[in-house]
Design a protein around this motif. Structure first.
Motif, PDB file in Angstrom:
ATOM      1  N   ALA A  62       0.837  -1.195   0.000  1.00 29.31           N
ATOM      2  CA  ALA A  62       0.000   0.000   0.000  1.00 29.31           C
ATOM      3  C   ALA A  62       0.876   1.251   0.000  1.00 29.31           C
ATOM      4  O   ALA A  62       0.568   2.238  -0.687  1.00 29.31           O
ATOM      5  CB  ALA A  62      -0.928  -0.005   1.212  1.00 29.31           C
ATOM      6  N   HIS A  63       1.969   1.202   0.763  1.00 31.54           N
ATOM      7  CA  HIS A  63       2.915   2.321   0.791  1.00 31.54           C
ATOM      8  C   HIS A  63       3.503   2.568  -0.605  1.00 31.54           C
ATOM      9  O   HIS A  63       3.553   3.711  -1.070  1.00 31.54           O
ATOM     10  CB  HIS A  63       4.030   2.027   1.786  1.00 31.54           C
ATOM     11  N   ALA A  65       2.286   1.626  -3.537  1.00 33.75           N
ATOM     12  CA  ALA A  65       1.247   2.091  -4.458  1.00 33.75           C
ATOM     13  C   ALA A  65       0.983   3.583  -4.262  1.00 33.75           C
ATOM     14  O   ALA A  65       0.789   4.322  -5.235  1.00 33.75           O
ATOM     15  CB  ALA A  65      -0.040   1.294  -4.251  1.00 33.75           C
ATOM     16  N   ALA A  66       1.023   4.015  -3.001  1.00 40.31           N
ATOM     17  CA  ALA A  66       0.814   5.441  -2.722  1.00 40.31           C
ATOM     18  C   ALA A  66       1.941   6.290  -3.288  1.00 40.31           C
ATOM     19  O   ALA A  66       1.749   7.483  -3.557  1.00 40.31           O
ATOM     20  CB  ALA A  66       0.699   5.657  -1.214  1.00 40.31           C
ATOM     21  N   GLN A  67       3.111   5.674  -3.490  1.00 40.17           N
ATOM     22  CA  GLN A  67       4.244   6.373  -4.100  1.00 40.17           C
ATOM     23  C   GLN A  67       4.193   6.312  -5.623  1.00 40.17           C
ATOM     24  O   GLN A  67       5.094   6.808  -6.305  1.00 40.17           O
ATOM     25  CB  GLN A  67       5.568   5.762  -3.610  1.00 40.17           C
ATOM     26  N   GLY A  68       3.179   5.640  -6.162  1.00 42.43           N
ATOM     27  CA  GLY A  68       3.006   5.584  -7.605  1.00 42.43           C
ATOM     28  C   GLY A  68       3.523   4.321  -8.262  1.00 42.43           C
ATOM     29  O   GLY A  68       3.465   4.194  -9.495  1.00 42.43           O
ATOM     30  N   ASP A  70       3.359   0.924  -9.862  1.00 39.67           N
ATOM     31  CA  ASP A  70       2.194   0.294 -10.494  1.00 39.67           C
ATOM     32  C   ASP A  70       2.514  -1.058 -11.127  1.00 39.67           C
ATOM     33  O   ASP A  70       1.712  -1.583 -11.906  1.00 39.67           O
ATOM     34  CB  ASP A  70       1.578   1.234 -11.536  1.00 39.67           C
ATOM     35  N   VAL A  89      -3.158  -2.886  -4.054  1.00 42.16           N
ATOM     36  CA  VAL A  89      -2.510  -1.839  -4.847  1.00 42.16           C
ATOM     37  C   VAL A  89      -3.473  -1.206  -5.846  1.00 42.16           C
ATOM     38  O   VAL A  89      -3.378  -0.008  -6.137  1.00 42.16           O
ATOM     39  CB  VAL A  89      -1.238  -2.365  -5.547  1.00 42.16           C
ATOM     40  N   GLN A  90      -4.428  -1.994  -6.365  1.00 43.73           N
ATOM     41  CA  GLN A  90      -5.344  -1.436  -7.361  1.00 43.73           C
ATOM     42  C   GLN A  90      -6.398  -0.512  -6.746  1.00 43.73           C
ATOM     43  O   GLN A  90      -7.060   0.226  -7.465  1.00 43.73           O
ATOM     44  CB  GLN A  90      -5.997  -2.554  -8.173  1.00 43.73           C
ATOM     45  N   ARG A  91      -6.513  -0.527  -5.413  1.00 46.36           N
ATOM     46  CA  ARG A  91      -7.375   0.479  -4.770  1.00 46.36           C
ATOM     47  C   ARG A  91      -6.807   1.873  -5.003  1.00 46.36           C
ATOM     48  O   ARG A  91      -7.547   2.842  -5.163  1.00 46.36           O
ATOM     49  CB  ARG A  91      -7.448   0.220  -3.265  1.00 46.36           C
ATOM     50  N   THR A  92      -5.478   1.959  -4.995  1.00 46.33           N
ATOM     51  CA  THR A  92      -4.802   3.242  -5.166  1.00 46.33           C
ATOM     52  C   THR A  92      -4.410   3.479  -6.615  1.00 46.33           C
ATOM     53  O   THR A  92      -4.509   4.606  -7.124  1.00 46.33           O
ATOM     54  CB  THR A  92      -3.544   3.298  -4.271  1.00 46.33           C
ATOM     55  N   VAL A  93      -3.952   2.423  -7.279  1.00 50.03           N
ATOM     56  CA  VAL A  93      -3.502   2.524  -8.666  1.00 50.03           C
ATOM     57  C   VAL A  93      -4.280   1.486  -9.485  1.00 50.03           C
ATOM     58  O   VAL A  93      -3.835   0.344  -9.655  1.00 50.03           O
ATOM     59  CB  VAL A  93      -1.982   2.264  -8.781  1.00 50.03           C
TER      60      VAL A  93
END
Length: 263
Positions: A62-63, A65-68, A70, A89-93
């Protein structure tokens, strides 16, 4: 999602397998009497370790993914347990692409049903062993762009590769295939935090035909040689929160965990 169609190995239910023992420790149902027999002989802390490993993976990816980040390559994925890495990860990206690999043929059965990507992204699965890294990378290149950063996830995997099977060389080789800006996410059972418990776990797995190579902190740190550790560095699984992340509930852990950036 695609899967590797090449002749899947038959499932040998008479022998314990790390992925199915792990499933039993997490309270799952996709295991057999041989796996349960190993799990029941382990100390209660083994269930804690499985849960802590899972929680660390959730926070780490999650960390990233939050940094981009993908793209993710998850080796030793195990039997799918919600939430799966790609769901996190797909929740964010939403466009994230994830390749899973595991050497237990039962995981392939579940991959077909459970590893369903978001419409924008993609998931993929290959039945392969981390001791065959070239095969995994070759397959992953069909889904992931190796010219852009990739997060390599090795959660509670490398302590199943003893020193005589060149665990450090395997990880080094995988890292060397990744472009700058990629990350290594790794958790590993310790031999030095709670040595008596560790020896008990090693002995019980051995009775089930599974060799373990628990390591000291210095030996685990070698997996990250030459990489830039993400704060707080190499710590126990329950101490890792990521840069600026919410700290987890304080709890003893016999698992080392870390995330590092490939310069």
């Amino acid at each position: 999602m695609t899967t590797d169609p090449s002749q899947p190995s038959p499932i040998d239910t008479s022998r314990a397998h790390p992925a199915r023992v792990y499933d039993w420790l997490l309270g799952g149902k996709d295991n057999y009497p041989a796996d349960k027999a190993v799990g029941e002989t382990l100390p209660p802390q083994a269930r804690d370790a499985a849960r802590q490993n899972r929680a660390f993976m959730n926070r780490a990816v999650a960390h990233l993914a939050a940094q981009g980040v993908d793209q993710f390559l998850d080796i030793g994925a195990g039997i799918p347990t919600e939430p799966n890495l790609h769901r996190i990860v797909q929740r964010t990206v939403p466009q994230a692409r994830v390749v899973y690999a595991d050497n237990d043929p039962i995981v392939l059965r579940h991959a077909e049903a459970l590893l369903v990507s978001s419409p924008e992204g993609a998931t993929d699965y290959i039945q392969a062993d981390v001791r065959e890294p070239a095969e995994i990378v070759r397959h992953a290149r069909g889904i992931l762009d190796f010219d852009r950063p990739i997060a390599l996830s090795l959660i509670a995997l490398m302590h199943f590769v003893p020193d005589d099977q060149d665990a450090h060389g395997i990880v080094r080789g995988l890292v060397e295939t990744l472009p700058p800006g990629s990350h290594l996410v790794l958790s590993h059972a310790s031999i030095d935090l709670f040595p008596e418990l560790a020896e008990q776990v090693i002995a019980q797995y051995a009775k089930g035909g599974i060799r373990l190579g628990f390591r000291t902190r210095a030996e685990v740190a070698r997996f990250f040689d030459g990489l830039d550790m993400v704060p707080p560095g190499l710590v126990t699984a329950t101490e890792w929160s990521g840069e600026g992340g919410e700290p987890p509930t304080p709890e003893e852990s016999g698992i080392y965990a870390g995330v590092a950036r490939i310069p």
